[in-house]
Design a protein around this motif. Structure first.
Motif, PDB file in Angstrom:
ATOM      1  N   PHE A 134       1.079  -1.222   0.136  1.00 49.18           N
ATOM      2  CA  PHE A 134       0.348  -0.509  -0.397  1.00 49.18           C
ATOM      3  C   PHE A 134       1.325   1.795  -0.476  1.00 49.18           C
ATOM      4  CE2 PHE A 134      -3.251  -2.988   2.508  1.00 49.18           C
ATOM      5  CZ  PHE A 134      -3.986  -2.755   1.262  1.00 49.18           C
ATOM      6  N   ARG A 135       0.183   2.700  -0.378  1.00 42.92           N
ATOM      7  CA  ARG A 135       0.802   3.750  -0.600  1.00 42.92           C
ATOM      8  C   ARG A 135       0.066   4.223   0.866  1.00 42.92           C
ATOM      9  NH1 ARG A 135       1.989   6.980  -5.593  1.00 42.92           N
ATOM     10  NH2 ARG A 135       2.495   8.679  -4.043  1.00 42.92           N
ATOM     11  N   TYR A 136       0.719   4.750   1.524  1.00 45.80           N
ATOM     12  CA  TYR A 136       0.506   5.287   2.834  1.00 45.80           C
ATOM     13  C   TYR A 136       0.938   7.070   2.365  1.00 45.80           C
ATOM     14  CZ  TYR A 136       0.074   0.641   4.882  1.00 45.80           C
ATOM     15  OH  TYR A 136       0.013  -0.673   4.937  1.00 45.80           O
ATOM     16  N   ASP A 137       1.607   7.903   1.823  1.00 42.93           N
ATOM     17  CA  ASP A 137       1.571   8.861   1.529  1.00 42.93           C
ATOM     18  C   ASP A 137       0.426   9.387   1.453  1.00 42.93           C
ATOM     19  OD1 ASP A 137       2.000   7.618  -0.803  1.00 42.93           O
ATOM     20  OD2 ASP A 137       3.807   8.686  -1.154  1.00 42.93           O
ATOM     21  N   VAL A 138      -0.610   8.955   0.286  1.00 45.10           N
ATOM     22  CA  VAL A 138      -1.577   9.117  -0.551  1.00 45.10           C
ATOM     23  C   VAL A 138      -3.315   9.109   0.283  1.00 45.10           C
ATOM     24  CG1 VAL A 138      -3.698   8.931  -2.570  1.00 45.10           C
ATOM     25  CG2 VAL A 138      -1.153   7.719  -2.646  1.00 45.10           C
ATOM     26  N   ASP A 139      -3.749  10.520   0.637  1.00 47.37           N
ATOM     27  CA  ASP A 139      -4.244  11.152   0.975  1.00 47.37           C
ATOM     28  C   ASP A 139      -6.010  10.379   0.314  1.00 47.37           C
ATOM     29  OD1 ASP A 139      -5.750  12.122   3.810  1.00 47.37           O
ATOM     30  OD2 ASP A 139      -5.913  14.150   2.847  1.00 47.37           O
TER      31      ASP A 139
ATOM     32  N   LEU B 215      -6.343   7.943   5.163  1.00 50.49           N
ATOM     33  CA  LEU B 215      -5.681   6.863   4.774  1.00 50.49           C
ATOM     34  C   LEU B 215      -3.971   7.289   4.889  1.00 50.49           C
ATOM     35  CD1 LEU B 215      -8.175   4.104   3.283  1.00 50.49           C
ATOM     36  CD2 LEU B 215      -7.480   4.685   5.568  1.00 50.49           C
ATOM     37  N   ASP B 216      -3.489   8.541   4.776  1.00 50.40           N
ATOM     38  CA  ASP B 216      -2.544   8.864   4.510  1.00 50.40           C
ATOM     39  C   ASP B 216      -1.511   8.385   5.996  1.00 50.40           C
ATOM     40  OD1 ASP B 216      -0.010  11.416   5.421  1.00 50.40           O
ATOM     41  OD2 ASP B 216      -0.599  11.159   3.079  1.00 50.40           O
TER      42      ASP B 216
END
Length: 533
Positions: A114-119, A465-466
């Motif tokens: 998962f990308r955790y830098d996407v708001d 989810l950021d």
């Protein structure tokens, strides 16, 4: 032989029809305020059951609802036995198919980081912010966010240990899902879902009309905790119990009577009844316990769907304790506990302290139906002064905020709750009004009130989810909760001297000695006076 096979084929169907029609007849004849089972009720039942199957809106497609819409206005006919029961089997076929697809979809989603830098955002429970998805790609995106939210929570827990791994977080999510899917698959059994369908049907009448399978075990036995508290040179009795229990062996009122006699013989300066989190229980125990504190007289009024209200009275000729009294309540003080509190307040027998109570002012009765039990709301409670405790609850004489305020746990927060009502008061003889004097609550309650406002404003807000935004939000919330914990705990130099007078677990004694609400109750007792003539 062919006829025998046909009988076997339709036996379960006939059983379902019989169950639904039996429940409908009981509701129509016995419920206090039954809703009409018509097309409007059918549409509400249709929607509520689908949302019960898929509360996060992560399984069904909009086209599934369109497929099932043929049943939307005919469930009332199925309930009355005028049509074959077809909606439930059809909904379950679709549900099982979508559940199978979700297992495959989730496995594919969790195979990639998962990308955790996407708001991006979800509901606080991880569900979709939108309605049911219009296509499979939209559904997959909704499930991706749900799984990212689940993994994100495991990632944050790892971060607190100093180790952070998306791979491990996704593995934890897989393990959780495996257990959850096993439960969901077990619950797809038609017998289970039939019970839940009937339960949804009952709860559309009101939150306390429900259906459950018989054989549910009872919890551990309740007890009365009794203590002597020394504070500021005064001796105050403390009595607490989680419910108004009463059966063939044990009676709450009898246990409380013994406690009051013990405390009265100890020459206490007052007694605190702690009814916080007391969820109610036996009405007979309420009548008996009120008689320990108030002489013979009406305690509560009860009204059925037809006929005049009936006043129920205590038959006590003399009381066990007639000294100063305080009742501690909160938002989880419910049902029978509210009736007892209301009687104490209406008779001016004691001071009620805390937050407004839960607001359950109805009576339920259980009816055996098929292999289960239908619990029906059949009556409504009214105070001797005329107002119902339904929705309104009991408003304390001294109001103090509590940490439940932002959680929306009262009766009024339940969909379909019956409304408040009033009837003429019954003849009763209240004592002189109690004079509380100039009482100022401890300043820490201002902290709790501010924190409740902060938490309440964010209770239903979308969750980011950021990772950095999510972590900051979690840290801020944790800091507020820690503030509440500290505010609710008396500092070491102000803790109460609590001596238990009953055997058993002593952990509650330490908690009572640190409890700021109990401390406030002691302070209020000092101000109880009869009005000046």
């Amino acid at each position: 032989m062919r006829k025998f096979l046909l009988l076997l084929m339709f036996a379960p169907l006939n059983g379902r029809t019989q169950l639904l029609s039996s429940v409908a007849k009981l509701i129509e004849t016995e419920h206090y305020r039954p809703k009409v089972i018509d097309d409007s009720f059918s549409a509400a039942l249709w929607r509520r059951y689908i949302e019960m199957l898929d509360p996060l809106k992560g399984l069904f497609l909009r086209s599934d609802l369109e497929t099932l819409s043929t049943y939307r206005f005919v469930l009332d006919d199925e309930i009355r036995g005028e049509r074959v029961v077809a909606f439930l089997p059809a909904a379950l076929r679709l549900y099982r198919a979508r559940l199978s697809e979700a297992v495959v979809m989730d496995s594919a989603i969790l195979s990639n980081p998962f990308r955790y830098d996407v708001d991006e955002t979800v509901r606080p429970d991880g569900g979709s912010l939108d309605d049911f998805a219009g296509s499979l790609p939209v559904l997959r995106e909704a499930r991706r966010k749900m799984l990212k939210y689940l993994s994100l929570q495991y990632l944050v827990m790892q971060r607190r240990t100093g180790f952070e791994s998306d791979s491990l977080a996704r593995q934890k999510a897989r393990e959780w899902l495996a257990a959850d899917y096993a439960r969901l698959w077990r619950d797809t059994a038609l017998s289970v879902q039939m019970g839940r369908y009937v339960d949804v049907m009952g709860r559309l009448m009101d939150p306390h009309t429900d259906y459950f399978f018989s054989g549910v075990g009872s919890g551990s036995p309740s007890t009365v905790d009794v203590a002597l508290i020394r504070s500021s040179g005064r001796r105050v009795g403390y009595v607490s119990f989680p419910e108004f229990y009463g059966d063939s062996l044990r009676h709450c009122a009898s246990d409380v009577s013994r406690a009051l006699r013990t405390l009265d013989s100890a020459r206490v300066d007052g007694i605190v009844f702690d009814l916080r989190d007391n969820h109610g229980g036996s009405l007979q125990e309420v009548l008996r316990m009120t008689g320990l504190l108030i002489p013979r007289g009406p305690v509560v009024q009860v009204r059925r769907r037809s006929g005049a209200p009936v006043a129920l009275s205590s038959d006590a000729d003399s009381v066990v304790y007639d000294g100063p009294l305080a009742i501690l309540v909160n938002e989880k003080t419910a049902s029978a506990a509210e009736l007892f509190t209301a009687a104490i307040q209406d008779y001016h027998r004691g001071i009620v302290i805390g937050s407004r109570t839960y607001g359950k002012g109805t009576v339920q009765r259980s009816f055996p139906v098929d292999s289960g039990v239908l619990k029906l709301t059949i009556e409504q409670f009214f105070r001797v002064s005329g107002g119902s405790t339904q929705l309104a609850g009991v408003t304390p004489d001294v109001c103090l905020p509590d940490v439940y305020a932002f959680q929306k746990v009262r009766e009024a927060d339940n969909a379909g709750a019956l409304g408040w009502d009033t009837i003429p008061p019954v003849a009763y003889a209240p004592g002189p009004a109690l004079y509380g004097g100039a009482f100022s609550p401890d300043s820490v309650f201002g902290v709790i009130q501010r924190n409740n406002t902060w938490l309440g404003a964010r209770r239903d807000s979308p969750v980011s989810l950021d990772l950095s935004v999510f972590t900051a939000g979690q840290d801020a919330r944790q800091a507020i909760l820690l503030q509440d914990r500290d505010a609710l705990t008396l500092p070491a130099g102000r803790r109460l001297d609590v001596m238990a007078l009953t055997p058993g677990d002593r952990r509650w004694v330490m908690a009572a000695g640190r409890d700021i609400y109990i401390n406030e109750a002691l302070r209020v007792l000092e101000h109880i006076r009869e009005p000046k003539s």
